[in-house]
Structures are given as structure tokens and as C-alpha cells.
Design an enzyme around this catalytic site. Structure first.
Site, PDB file in Angstrom:
ATOM      1  CB  CYS A 130      54.944   5.041  55.087  1.00  0.00           C
ATOM      2  SG  CYS A 130      53.207   4.608  55.177  1.00  0.00           S
ATOM      3  CG  HIS A 166      55.135   8.936  54.016  1.00  0.00           C
ATOM      4  ND1 HIS A 166      54.432   8.441  52.939  1.00  0.00           N
ATOM      5  CD2 HIS A 166      54.459   8.525  55.126  1.00  0.00           C
ATOM      6  CE1 HIS A 166      53.382   7.765  53.380  1.00  0.00           C
ATOM      7  NE2 HIS A 166      53.384   7.802  54.693  1.00  0.00           N
ATOM      8  CG  ASN A 210      49.838   7.432  54.008  1.00  0.00           C
ATOM      9  OD1 ASN A 210      50.598   6.914  53.194  1.00  0.00           O
ATOM     10  ND2 ASN A 210      50.015   7.325  55.314  1.00  0.00           N
TER      11      ASN A 210
HETATM   12  N1  ACO Z   1      35.964  12.063  60.959  1.00  0.00           N
HETATM   13  C1  ACO Z   1      35.426  12.707  62.021  1.00  0.00           C
HETATM   14  N2  ACO Z   1      35.871  12.539  63.277  1.00  0.00           N
HETATM   15  C2  ACO Z   1      36.907  11.712  63.460  1.00  0.00           C
HETATM   16  C3  ACO Z   1      37.526  11.014  62.409  1.00  0.00           C
HETATM   17  C4  ACO Z   1      37.010  11.215  61.115  1.00  0.00           C
HETATM   18  N3  ACO Z   1      37.530  10.628  60.027  1.00  0.00           N
HETATM   19  N4  ACO Z   1      38.520  10.273  62.894  1.00  0.00           N
HETATM   20  C5  ACO Z   1      38.557  10.477  64.223  1.00  0.00           C
HETATM   21  N5  ACO Z   1      37.570  11.349  64.577  1.00  0.00           N
HETATM   22  C6  ACO Z   1      37.245  11.866  65.897  1.00  0.00           C
HETATM   23  C7  ACO Z   1      37.685  10.934  66.989  1.00  0.00           C
HETATM   24  O1  ACO Z   1      36.702   9.955  67.254  1.00  0.00           O
HETATM   25  C8  ACO Z   1      37.884  11.898  68.128  1.00  0.00           C
HETATM   26  O2  ACO Z   1      36.637  12.184  68.688  1.00  0.00           O
HETATM   27  P1  ACO Z   1      36.455  12.225  70.284  1.00  0.00           P
HETATM   28  O3  ACO Z   1      37.333  13.343  70.735  1.00  0.00           O
HETATM   29  O4  ACO Z   1      34.998  12.485  70.451  1.00  0.00           O
HETATM   30  O5  ACO Z   1      36.921  10.894  70.773  1.00  0.00           O
HETATM   31  C9  ACO Z   1      38.358  13.172  67.465  1.00  0.00           C
HETATM   32  O6  ACO Z   1      37.975  13.066  66.084  1.00  0.00           O
HETATM   33  C10 ACO Z   1      39.850  13.367  67.553  1.00  0.00           C
HETATM   34  O7  ACO Z   1      40.490  12.146  67.132  1.00  0.00           O
HETATM   35  P2  ACO Z   1      42.041  11.995  67.194  1.00  0.00           P
HETATM   36  O8  ACO Z   1      42.414  10.598  66.790  1.00  0.00           O
HETATM   37  O9  ACO Z   1      42.511  12.492  68.514  1.00  0.00           O
HETATM   38  O10 ACO Z   1      42.493  13.014  66.048  1.00  0.00           O
HETATM   39  P3  ACO Z   1      43.905  13.584  65.738  1.00  0.00           P
HETATM   40  O11 ACO Z   1      43.885  15.051  65.850  1.00  0.00           O
HETATM   41  O12 ACO Z   1      45.001  12.842  66.432  1.00  0.00           O
HETATM   42  O13 ACO Z   1      44.041  13.277  64.174  1.00  0.00           O
HETATM   43  C11 ACO Z   1      45.073  11.721  62.654  1.00  0.00           C
HETATM   44  C12 ACO Z   1      44.018  11.930  63.750  1.00  0.00           C
HETATM   45  C13 ACO Z   1      44.716  12.606  61.482  1.00  0.00           C
HETATM   46  C14 ACO Z   1      45.041  10.275  62.250  1.00  0.00           C
HETATM   47  C15 ACO Z   1      46.457  12.115  63.204  1.00  0.00           C
HETATM   48  O14 ACO Z   1      46.666  11.547  64.472  1.00  0.00           O
HETATM   49  C16 ACO Z   1      47.577  11.679  62.290  1.00  0.00           C
HETATM   50  O15 ACO Z   1      47.702  12.133  61.168  1.00  0.00           O
HETATM   51  N6  ACO Z   1      48.471  10.791  62.761  1.00  0.00           N
HETATM   52  C17 ACO Z   1      49.582  10.327  61.971  1.00  0.00           C
HETATM   53  C18 ACO Z   1      49.169   9.230  61.047  1.00  0.00           C
HETATM   54  C19 ACO Z   1      50.296   8.955  60.067  1.00  0.00           C
HETATM   55  O16 ACO Z   1      50.967   9.866  59.644  1.00  0.00           O
HETATM   56  N7  ACO Z   1      50.538   7.740  59.679  1.00  0.00           N
HETATM   57  C20 ACO Z   1      51.694   7.588  58.773  1.00  0.00           C
HETATM   58  C21 ACO Z   1      52.176   6.296  58.733  1.00  0.00           C
HETATM   59  S1  ACO Z   1      51.213   5.310  57.712  1.00  0.00           S
HETATM   60  C22 ACO Z   1      52.055   3.839  57.390  1.00  0.00           C
HETATM   61  O17 ACO Z   1      53.180   3.619  57.718  1.00  0.00           O
HETATM   62  C23 ACO Z   1      51.257   2.784  56.691  1.00  0.00           C
END
Ligand code: ACO
Length: 330
Positions: free
Chosen positions: A114, A255, A285
Site C-alpha cells: 500500500c 492511503h 482499500n
Molecule cells: N464483521 C463482523 N464482525 C467482525 C468482522 C466483520 N467483517 N471482522 C471482525 N469481526 C469481529 C471479530 O471477530 C471480533 O469479534 P470478537 O470480539 O467476538 O472476537 C470483533 O469484530 C472485533 O474485531 P477486531 O479485529 O478487534 O476489530 P478492530 O476494531 O480492530 O477492527 C479492522 C478491525 C477494521 C481490520 C482494524 O483493525 C483496521 O482497520 N486495521 C488496519 C488495517 C489496515 O489499515 N491495513 C492497511 C494496510 S493494507 C496493505 O498494506 C495491503
């Protein structure tokens, strides 16, 4: 007079026609529009159908950028394709060169996930500043829908497909005002699209590995933490190099990974909302494509105007991150 400055003189973008809304996606994996929208800001994403290739998207975006900058494909000296999802692991830039008819250009791929577009911008600028090349096409394009696990709701809801492109040209004034790039391989395990294979005996005592690349794995929380901490730092560094202060920025163009990351970075830098560019609600993304895709939309909507100062930052797998401050147009 030597033209050893860099100007970004045109942009273009292309996305697949097929769009997938969160609501429909919730029929594929256990998720909801509400969860995805509140955690990420994403509402839909574009998906490349089997007949669409990365080179097709990249070529369409490039043709627009070439037209916008008023040059011809034969004027190009260099084509850089930032991608992690080439049609061919040996590289896809040459195919784009052929499709464009850019007969005088050398072409190669560049991989920095990214961060690819920002890394590519800085790489392209070096060729221009040293006087080697005058006209460079930089493309950011990715089809991550082919590399996500569509059963993994933690990752598949985040990504979409697309391409964006810009033309960089030698100019009397240097409009790439500052940049900073960083890598930290010790955190590589947080975000991977890794090869995995099994050992096979080719001859007695000679083993080789047979396999393929595996779907994306990501530690979302760690990547989130990393982005919110490192992106403001690197933008500050690039601004310092440019001898500019935050309030001189006209646009913040990050990004497009997560609206919460964009908002947190803008808040840390004290940049008001009306200066922040965001289109990830429509596209998700799109990895290396996200910055040039959002840039092109903002230029075509008349938001980003000639001479506006844009602070851009890419971050992602590697881990890699980088920022560039540039003045749009010639
Ligand atoms: N739908 C519903 N529930 C979900 C989903 C979904 N799509 N995905 C995860 N959950 C659940 C999980 O199972 C978890 O449930 P639990 O508490 O019962 O275990 C709960 O939601 C919370 O999950 P987390 O992973 O803790 O959620 P978080 O608030 O961290 O959000 C996210 C996840 C959106 C991915 C966030 O961490 C994020 O944006 N991270 C950065 C990612 C990024 O920017 N990547 C960029 C680089 S990409 C590249 O270089 C290719």
C-alpha cells in the site's frame, strides 16, 4: 536551461464496473453493513471480473493520465507500475507499455504494497532529478480481490480493486517539495500475502518446493496502531524537509485503508476535515491504487487545483510507510 525539477502534470484512474455493497457481502460472510461502515468507513468496493486483468485497468488509468498531461505514449521514457498483484510474477509493466504503445519507455514493476505509489513517486522523481528521464508514467494498481480469503471476514471486507496513474515531468521548478520513506521488516509478520509450499523430492537427495501464494493474513490491530503512530510522524518529517508547516497544506491525501485511521491522523496533525480527501466509502482499500485513484477523482471534481499543496502518505505491508509533499500541476 536544465529542467531538473519534478512536476506532476496529469492523472487518470480506472475501476472495474462490478460493485459489491456491504449488504450483499453480508450474504457471503458473517458481517453487516453496520459493522463494516462503523469500523472502516467502507460501504462498497469494486471487483474485477475474471475477464479483467491488472494490465487492462492500469492501461485505462494510464491513457487518461497521458491525455490529461498533454503528451503522447511515445514521449514516455519510463513506466513504473506499483503493484502487489501483477498478472504475471515476472512483471506486468511491459504489458502496459505494449498496450499503450509507449515504444520508447523502459518499464518495470515496483512492489511496496500500500506504500507502492508513494515509493514509486519518489523513485520516479530520482530519474528526473538526475536528468536521465523527462517523462515518467507512474501507476498504482491492485486486484486484491484475487488474493483475499473470501471466508475470512476480518480481511475480505476491507479490500477492493482499481488503478490510478500520474505523469511526472521534468520542469524548471521542483514541485516535489519533500519526502520521507521508511521500512521495518521486523514487523513483516503483521501483514502478508506469502508463498507457501510443500517439499517435493525432485531427485534422491534433491528437494524442491511446490506451492503458491496464500491469501492475505493481517493483524488488524497492530497495523492500525502502526499507521496511527507512524503516518503523522512521517508527514511531519516530509513537511520539515519541504520547509512547510501543517497549515500550509491544502489537502491531506492518505492511503485509503480505514476512515478511522484517516480521521486519527488528521486529528493528530490538526488538519481540518474540509482539507481531508476520502473516497474509501466507494472503493475500500485498493492498496497501491488508492492514492492515485483518490487524487484523480479530487482533480476531476475540481477540488485539487493547480499549485495546491498536497500531503500524501502510504503505509502497509513490509511494513513500509512514506510521505510526499507536492504541489499539483505545472
Ligand atoms: N464483521 C463482523 N464482525 C467482525 C468482522 C466483520 N467483517 N471482522 C471482525 N469481526 C469481529 C471479530 O471477530 C471480533 O469479534 P470478537 O470480539 O467476538 O472476537 C470483533 O469484530 C472485533 O474485531 P477486531 O479485529 O478487534 O476489530 P478492530 O476494531 O480492530 O477492527 C479492522 C478491525 C477494521 C481490520 C482494524 O483493525 C483496521 O482497520 N486495521 C488496519 C488495517 C489496515 O489499515 N491495513 C492497511 C494496510 S493494507 C496493505 O498494506 C495491503
Amino acid at each position: 536551461m536544465q529542467n531538473l525539477g519534478v512536476a506532476i502534470t496529469g492523472s487518470g484512474s480506472a475501476v472495474p464496473a462490478t460493485s459489491l455493497h456491504n449488504q450483499i457481502l453480508s450474504e457471503v460472510v458473517e458481517t453487516s453493513d453496520e459493522w463494516i461502515a462503523t469500523r472502516t468507513g467502507i460501504r462498497q468496493r469494486r471487483l474485477a471480473v475474471p475477464s479483467e486483468s491488472l494490465s487492462d485497468l492500469a492501461t485505462a488509468a494510464s491513457s487518461q493520465a497521458i491525455a490529461a498531461s498533454g503528451i503522447k505514449p511515445e514521449d514516455l521514457d519510463l513506466i513504473l507500475l506499483a503493484t502487489s498483484t501483477p498478472d504475471d510474477l515476472f512483471g506486468t509493466a511491459c504489458k502496459v507499455q505494449a498496450q499503450l504503445g509507449a515504444t520508447n519507455a523502459v518499464a518495470f514493476d515496483l512492489t511496496a504494497a500500500c506504500s507502492g505509489f508513494v515509493f514509486g513517486l519518489v523513485t520516479a522523481a530520482q530519474y528526473i532529478r538526475t536528468g536521465v528521464y523527462k517523462n515518467v508514467l507512474l501507476i498504482g494498481a491492485d486486484i486484491l480481490s484475487r488474493w483475499v480469503d473470501w471466508e475470512d471476514r476480518r480481511t475480505c471486507v476491507l479490500f477492493g480493486d482499481g488503478a490510478g496513474a500520474v505523469i511526472l515531468q521534468a520542469d524548471k521548478s521542483d514541485r516535489l517539495l519533500g519526502f520521507a520513506l521508511k521500512s521495518d521488516g521486523t514487523q513483516n509478520h503483521h501483514l502478508n500475502l506469502a508463498y507457501a509450499g510443500t517439499s517435493q523430492e525432485l531427485l534422491p537427495g534433491v528437494n524442491i518446493t511446490k506451492g503458491t501464494y496464500q491469501p492475505i493474513t493481517m493483524n488488524g490491530k497492530e497495523v492500525y496502531r502502526f499507521a496511527v503512530q507512524k503516518v503523522p510522524e512521517i508527514i511531519d518529517k516530509a513537511l520539515f524537509q519541504a520547509n512547510l508547516s501543517v497549515d500550509q497544506i491544502d489537502w491531506l491525501l492518505l492511503h485509503q485503508a480505514n476512515q478511522r485511521i484517516i480521521d486519527a491522523v488528521a486529528q493528530r496533525l490538526n488538519i481540518p476535515e474540509h482539507k481531508v480527501i476520502s473516497n474509501l466509502a466507494q472503493y475500500g482499500n485498493t492498496s497501491a491504487a488508492s492514492i492515485p485513484l483518490a487524487l484523480d477523482e479530487a482533480v476531476r471534481q475540481g477540488k485539487i487545483k493547480p499549485n495546491d499543496i498536497v500531503a500524501t502518505s502510504g503505509f502497509g505491508a513490509g511494513l513500509t510507510w512514506g510521505a510526499a509533499i507536492f504541489q499539483w500541476g505545472r
